[in-house]
Design a protein around this motif. Sequence first.
Motif, PDB file in Angstrom:
ATOM      1  N   PRO A   6      33.302  77.419  45.092  1.00  0.00           N
ATOM      2  CA  PRO A   6      32.859  78.801  45.302  1.00  0.00           C
ATOM      3  C   PRO A   6      31.711  79.209  44.381  1.00  0.00           C
ATOM      4  O   PRO A   6      30.822  79.961  44.787  1.00  0.00           O
ATOM      5  CB  PRO A   6      34.104  79.649  45.014  1.00  0.00           C
ATOM      6  CG  PRO A   6      35.256  78.729  45.006  1.00  0.00           C
ATOM      7  CD  PRO A   6      34.729  77.351  44.761  1.00  0.00           C
ATOM      8  N   ASP A  89      39.034  81.878  47.879  1.00  0.00           N
ATOM      9  CA  ASP A  89      37.774  81.977  47.125  1.00  0.00           C
ATOM     10  C   ASP A  89      36.651  81.230  47.829  1.00  0.00           C
ATOM     11  O   ASP A  89      35.510  81.693  47.883  1.00  0.00           O
ATOM     12  CB  ASP A  89      37.939  81.437  45.700  1.00  0.00           C
ATOM     13  CG  ASP A  89      38.780  82.350  44.826  1.00  0.00           C
ATOM     14  OD1 ASP A  89      38.886  83.558  45.147  1.00  0.00           O
ATOM     15  OD2 ASP A  89      39.330  81.859  43.829  1.00  0.00           O
ATOM     16  N   ALA A  93      33.299  82.937  49.432  1.00  0.00           N
ATOM     17  CA  ALA A  93      31.968  82.484  49.005  1.00  0.00           C
ATOM     18  C   ALA A  93      31.157  81.970  50.188  1.00  0.00           C
ATOM     19  O   ALA A  93      29.954  82.252  50.298  1.00  0.00           O
ATOM     20  CB  ALA A  93      32.104  81.407  47.934  1.00  0.00           C
TER      21      ALA A  93
END
Length: 187
Positions: A6, A89, A93
């Motif tokens: 990420p 995450d 991202a």
Amino acid sequence: MKLDDPKSLRAYAHPLRLKLIGLLRSEGPKTATQAAAALGDNVPNCSFHLRQLAKYGFAERVPGADGRERPWRATAPETSWDDDSDDPDMRAAADQLNSVLLGSYIQQAQSYLAIRGDEPAEWRAAAGFGDALVHVTADELRELTEQMEALFERFADRSADPSARPPGSRLIQLIQMAVPRETAPNS
């Protein structure tokens, strides 16, 4: 270069950084001053973002024509990432990067439309917009995407080797989007 964390995805998900990498990939090594002039930005801003790209492995310094020049180059001809992670995450991202890219694509298309009338007729006829609605499974969509990428690959050598470009060729960006029209599959 395959992004698999990420932090790297978020570092790449900046409009100026994407423009800088695109410039380095399409035109070769550039100093921060040259990049700023090409992108209509200022030198300190380009210098900062080139350093950030280097921090995450997207760009690196190369020897200059003289001892004072400090050009940068892209470290890879392309960047990819997976959109199928179960990690929240990574998904966030990737979504952030995809959103920045979509905004960039829209801006590029609008810029083209603003000058389209000044283009030669042959280029107005060849370039443009289109879409297709198809009913496919996830496996068929993957296969279709692979087939489109194979078509694009026919011209990949021209990016790195200007002598492979035929007279009259221009840099063209082909944008691929495969977006389901429904929120859930039909039963």
